[in-house]
Design a protein around this motif. Structure first.
Motif, PDB file in Angstrom:
ATOM      1  N   ARG A   1     -72.009 -62.515   2.425  1.00  0.00           N
ATOM      2  CA  ARG A   1     -71.866 -61.082   2.523  1.00  0.00           C
ATOM      3  C   ARG A   1     -73.053 -59.980   3.249  1.00  0.00           C
ATOM      4  O   ARG A   1     -72.297 -59.080   4.056  1.00  0.00           O
ATOM      5  CB  ARG A   1     -71.779 -60.143   1.056  1.00  0.00           C
ATOM      6  N   PRO A   2     -74.128 -60.472   3.118  1.00  0.00           N
ATOM      7  CA  PRO A   2     -75.091 -59.953   3.790  1.00  0.00           C
ATOM      8  C   PRO A   2     -75.335 -59.317   5.507  1.00  0.00           C
ATOM      9  O   PRO A   2     -74.576 -59.047   6.615  1.00  0.00           O
ATOM     10  CB  PRO A   2     -76.270 -60.191   3.379  1.00  0.00           C
ATOM     11  N   ALA A   3     -74.674 -60.779   6.056  1.00  0.00           N
ATOM     12  CA  ALA A   3     -74.524 -60.920   7.887  1.00  0.00           C
ATOM     13  C   ALA A   3     -73.621 -59.954   8.005  1.00  0.00           C
ATOM     14  O   ALA A   3     -73.036 -59.590   9.194  1.00  0.00           O
ATOM     15  CB  ALA A   3     -74.691 -62.203   7.910  1.00  0.00           C
ATOM     16  N   LEU A   4     -72.045 -60.135   6.767  1.00  0.00           N
ATOM     17  CA  LEU A   4     -71.068 -59.290   7.015  1.00  0.00           C
ATOM     18  C   LEU A   4     -71.171 -57.758   7.069  1.00  0.00           C
ATOM     19  O   LEU A   4     -70.821 -57.225   8.100  1.00  0.00           O
ATOM     20  CB  LEU A   4     -69.898 -59.969   6.004  1.00  0.00           C
ATOM     21  N   ALA A   5     -71.667 -57.497   6.161  1.00  0.00           N
ATOM     22  CA  ALA A   5     -72.371 -56.114   6.305  1.00  0.00           C
ATOM     23  C   ALA A   5     -73.247 -55.921   7.349  1.00  0.00           C
ATOM     24  O   ALA A   5     -72.392 -54.629   8.154  1.00  0.00           O
ATOM     25  CB  ALA A   5     -72.928 -55.974   4.593  1.00  0.00           C
ATOM     26  N   ALA A   6     -73.670 -56.403   7.406  1.00  0.00           N
ATOM     27  CA  ALA A   6     -75.037 -56.151   9.588  1.00  0.00           C
ATOM     28  C   ALA A   6     -73.101 -56.076  10.141  1.00  0.00           C
ATOM     29  O   ALA A   6     -73.656 -55.164  11.359  1.00  0.00           O
ATOM     30  CB  ALA A   6     -75.613 -56.961   9.629  1.00  0.00           C
ATOM     31  N   HIS A   7     -72.131 -57.009  10.558  1.00  0.00           N
ATOM     32  CA  HIS A   7     -71.142 -57.179  11.659  1.00  0.00           C
ATOM     33  C   HIS A   7     -70.513 -55.927  11.029  1.00  0.00           C
ATOM     34  O   HIS A   7     -69.901 -55.383  11.982  1.00  0.00           O
ATOM     35  CB  HIS A   7     -70.847 -58.548  10.747  1.00  0.00           C
ATOM     36  N   LEU A   8     -70.235 -56.088   9.948  1.00  0.00           N
ATOM     37  CA  LEU A   8     -68.936 -54.790   9.673  1.00  0.00           C
ATOM     38  C   LEU A   8     -69.741 -53.377  10.549  1.00  0.00           C
ATOM     39  O   LEU A   8     -69.458 -51.888  10.834  1.00  0.00           O
ATOM     40  CB  LEU A   8     -68.670 -54.332   8.237  1.00  0.00           C
ATOM     41  N   HIS A   9     -71.483 -53.103   9.862  1.00  0.00           N
ATOM     42  CA  HIS A   9     -71.964 -51.626  10.463  1.00  0.00           C
ATOM     43  C   HIS A   9     -71.763 -51.870  12.414  1.00  0.00           C
ATOM     44  O   HIS A   9     -71.873 -50.531  12.689  1.00  0.00           O
ATOM     45  CB  HIS A   9     -73.554 -51.747  10.250  1.00  0.00           C
ATOM     46  N   ASP A  10     -72.142 -53.504  12.997  1.00  0.00           N
ATOM     47  CA  ASP A  10     -71.734 -52.740  13.953  1.00  0.00           C
ATOM     48  C   ASP A  10     -70.885 -52.847  14.327  1.00  0.00           C
ATOM     49  O   ASP A  10     -70.130 -52.118  15.854  1.00  0.00           O
ATOM     50  CB  ASP A  10     -72.285 -54.384  14.984  1.00  0.00           C
ATOM     51  N   SER A  11     -69.462 -53.600  13.668  1.00  0.00           N
ATOM     52  CA  SER A  11     -67.921 -52.838  13.944  1.00  0.00           C
ATOM     53  C   SER A  11     -67.818 -51.649  13.859  1.00  0.00           C
ATOM     54  O   SER A  11     -67.309 -50.636  15.501  1.00  0.00           O
ATOM     55  CB  SER A  11     -67.231 -53.325  13.010  1.00  0.00           C
ATOM     56  N   ARG A  12     -68.068 -50.672  13.139  1.00  0.00           N
ATOM     57  CA  ARG A  12     -67.974 -49.122  12.825  1.00  0.00           C
ATOM     58  C   ARG A  12     -69.020 -48.240  14.647  1.00  0.00           C
ATOM     59  O   ARG A  12     -68.230 -47.597  14.483  1.00  0.00           O
ATOM     60  CB  ARG A  12     -68.466 -48.808  11.221  1.00  0.00           C
ATOM     61  N   ALA A  13     -69.686 -49.345  14.755  1.00  0.00           N
ATOM     62  CA  ALA A  13     -70.439 -48.052  15.968  1.00  0.00           C
ATOM     63  C   ALA A  13     -69.560 -48.468  17.033  1.00  0.00           C
ATOM     64  O   ALA A  13     -69.876 -47.206  17.442  1.00  0.00           O
ATOM     65  CB  ALA A  13     -71.750 -48.886  16.628  1.00  0.00           C
ATOM     66  N   HIS A  14     -68.726 -48.955  16.824  1.00  0.00           N
ATOM     67  CA  HIS A  14     -67.504 -49.129  18.235  1.00  0.00           C
ATOM     68  C   HIS A  14     -66.083 -48.483  18.013  1.00  0.00           C
ATOM     69  O   HIS A  14     -65.299 -47.858  18.497  1.00  0.00           O
ATOM     70  CB  HIS A  14     -66.906 -50.411  18.601  1.00  0.00           C
ATOM     71  N   GLN A  15     -66.484 -47.527  16.511  1.00  0.00           N
ATOM     72  CA  GLN A  15     -65.044 -47.329  16.628  1.00  0.00           C
ATOM     73  C   GLN A  15     -65.857 -45.185  15.665  1.00  0.00           C
ATOM     74  O   GLN A  15     -65.824 -45.827  14.667  1.00  0.00           O
ATOM     75  CB  GLN A  15     -63.770 -47.672  15.613  1.00  0.00           C
TER      76      GLN A  15
END
Length: 585
Positions: free
Chosen positions: A218-232
């Motif tokens: 989940r730490p890696a997932l949290a960073a990935h979701l943060h990157d995802s939201r940067a595109h939205q």
């Protein structure tokens, strides 16, 4: 090359889509597929990607009218119709979000019938299913999903996952045009998925890429979701604006002692939980679904189960964070509503709201004072590595028993850890009278009280003669002048050989994301203090006759700063006398 059809005017039926997907999985080779998926990928980067992950499956969403039709479609494609089915949390939530539906109304299942690749390697066809009977209210959802293939994707499974590898793989995918596009953790199979949108010029026939990582990352997932939201950006802003809902949901959960009546292994029905907590069943169910989105609970067909994260809010959990939830959802939540006053005037919002600073306000209310002390102790995880600090280890190994002085040591949580780790050390705790009594009870219960002395007083009363002095989360409460004063009191009490250990959250020098930045805002609004950079602390120490000798990280975004007395250079000497003239010869 076989690809999944995706541009026809009339979407293909489920049977055709399933056959195309199964054929694709059976035919593709990892090293030839990767450059098609990520145009421009070759040489060392291709080898690096192939070394750390392999093509594992292709996925699609089927929307059969009933179970019998699904089994027939699987059998027609030589796929095992008896493959076990499990709930699919990630796809369920994506469908609910995309179509504005309640996730609880969507029974999305996942099955993975095995197939073999061209070299006989084991692979899977990942099939998500949602039953849509004729005339169902979900018919529009089925038509939309068949036409757009939102859930069709290729999966690369990471073979040796660790945080550094995952970050490198994500960077490699984005560098070649893939865009982060959500993901999640599925507790039913203990797997983490990171989704990407494939580059526009990808030739593999799929719009989406899944990086599948066995286990909970989940730490890696949290960073990935943060990157995802940067595109939205609009969705990101909306999520940020509703952060207060998260604070209150967790605080209310703690207030109701909901985690205490939930189990970590067996699900409990909402009605049963409502009776145990004395709450309105439908309202509690709504709260539970939100807590499930946060990862504090997990929803199953039988009800809700507590997660490892949610268990930290239990009253009986060692190191429980329940007091923090109550504090951040209580007095500090109220004062944050007056943040604008602080930004406009520079005055502390807590003082503006309650008419006094938080120390005085809590001291007048025994329940709040106890909650505040327990909330400070709730962050004790940051202390776990501290007893092994070289300064404390050296003090414990000194020929004569050494003394650790904890200045403003709260309820004694940190000093107790140090004394428990080093039986030869003695302790002195300086605190306010009510806190001294709380510390005495805690240390006596831990069996270390007989090695500790207590002094009720202020910073001017720092005991002299200690070997190691500790200032934990003290300096961030005060402005620079008061910090200098506190450090001077410590410096005057410290013998020449003594060390000072300062525990604080230190602001990053490069502006990178940090808990310290969040706490800097909290300290300004609620306490009238601030977080600082390491060089700022070095200047404050120098003004008190001390110097910063080193620093090392602690959990929860904290840092331990090691300070000692400043070395005063000896006065310059004149040239040495000539040995001949000095003797008169």
């Amino acid at each position: 090359m076989t690809t999944t059809p995706r541009d026809e005017t009339t979407p293909p039926d489920d049977a055709t889509r399933l056959r195309a997907t199964a054929d694709f999985v059976r035919q593709q080779d990892t090293t030839t597929l990767l450059p098609l998926l990520l145009p421009g990928l070759d040489g060392p980067e291709l080898r690096a990607l192939a070394d750390h992950c392999h093509f594992a499956h292709a996925a699609l969403l089927l929307l059969p009218p009933d179970e019998a039709t699904l089994r027939a479609q699987l059998a027609a494609c030589a796929l095992d119709p008896d493959t076990a089915q499990h709930p699919s949390v990630v796809v369920r939530d994506r469908l609910a979000h995309r179509h504005g539906l309640d996730p609880a109304a969507l029974d999305v299942r996942i099955l993975r019938p095995p197939v073999t690749g061209p070299a006989g390697e084991p692979r899977l066809v990942e099939v998500f299913t949602l039953t849509v009977p004729p005339g169902s209210a979900l018919a529009h959802l089925a038509a939309h999903e068949r036409a757009h293939e939102h859930e069709a994707h290729l999966a690369l499974e990471v073979t040796r996952p660790d945080p550094l590898v995952l970050r490198g793989l994500c960077d490699l995918l984005t560098r070649h045009g893939a865009a982060p596009d959500g993901g999640g953790y599925n507790p039913h199979e203990d797997g983490t998925v990171l989704y990407f949108t494939a580059p526009a010029d990808a030739e593999a026939g799929y719009r989406r890429i899944e990086l599948y990582v066995p286990g909970d990352h989940r730490p890696a997932l949290a960073a990935h979701l943060h990157d995802s939201r940067a595109h939205q950006p609009a969705e990101t802003l909306l999520r940020l604006m509703t952060g207060a809902w998260t604070t209150q949901a967790l605080a209310v959960s703690a207030e109701l002692k909901l985690p205490d009546v939930l189990d970590t292994t067996t699900a409990t029905a909402p009605d049963t939980l409502a009776r145990a907590t004395g709450t309105h069943p439908q309202s509690l169910a709504t709260l539970l679904r939100y807590l499930a989105m946060l990862g504090a609970v997990t929803e199953t067909p039988d009800g809700f189960r507590l997660t490892e994260l949610g268990a930290l809010l239990r009253t009986d959990t060692p190191g429980s964070m329940r007091p923090l939830a109550l504090m951040y959802g209580g007095p500090f939540y109220e004062s944050f509503g007056h943040l604008a006053h602080t930004v406009r005037t520079g005055q502390t919002a807590f003082d503006h709201l309650f008419g006094e600073n938080h120390f005085d306000h809590f001291a007048r209310d025994p329940e709040l004072a106890e909650l505040f002390d327990r909330s400070m102790a709730a962050s004790s995880r940051m202390f776990e590595p501290l007893p092994a600090h070289p300064v404390l280890t050296a003090a414990a190994q000194a020929p004569a028993p050494a003394t650790v002085v904890d200045v403003a040591g709260g309820n004694g949580e940190l000093l107790g850890r140090i004394l428990a780790a080093h039986p030869r050390l003695r302790g002195v705790l300086l605190e306010r009278p009510h806190a001294v009594e709380a510390a005495r009870r805690l240390l006596d219960a831990a069996g270390t009280g007989e090695r500790c002395a207590y002094r009720a007083g202020d910073f001017a009363d720092v005991p002299a003669g200690g070997d190691v002095y500790v200032l934990s989360r003290v300096l961030h409460d005060w402005d620079d002048e008061r910090c200098r004063e506190i450090l001077r009191h410590c410096a005057r009490a410290m013998p020449a050989h003594a060390d000072l250990l300062i525990v604080e959250r230190v602001l990053p020098a490069d502006g990178s994301p940090s808990l310290a930045t969040a706490w800097d805002l909290h300290m300004m609004c609620n306490v009238g203090g601030r977080e600082r950079r390491a060089d700022h602390y070095a200047h404050l120490l120098a003004d008190a006759g001390l110097h910063l000798a080193g620093r090392s990280p602690l959990p929860l975004g904290a840092t331990v700063l090691h300070a000692r007395r400043a070395v005063i250079p000896a006065p310059a000497q004149g040239p040495a006398p000539d040995p001949v003239t000095a003797t008169g010869r």
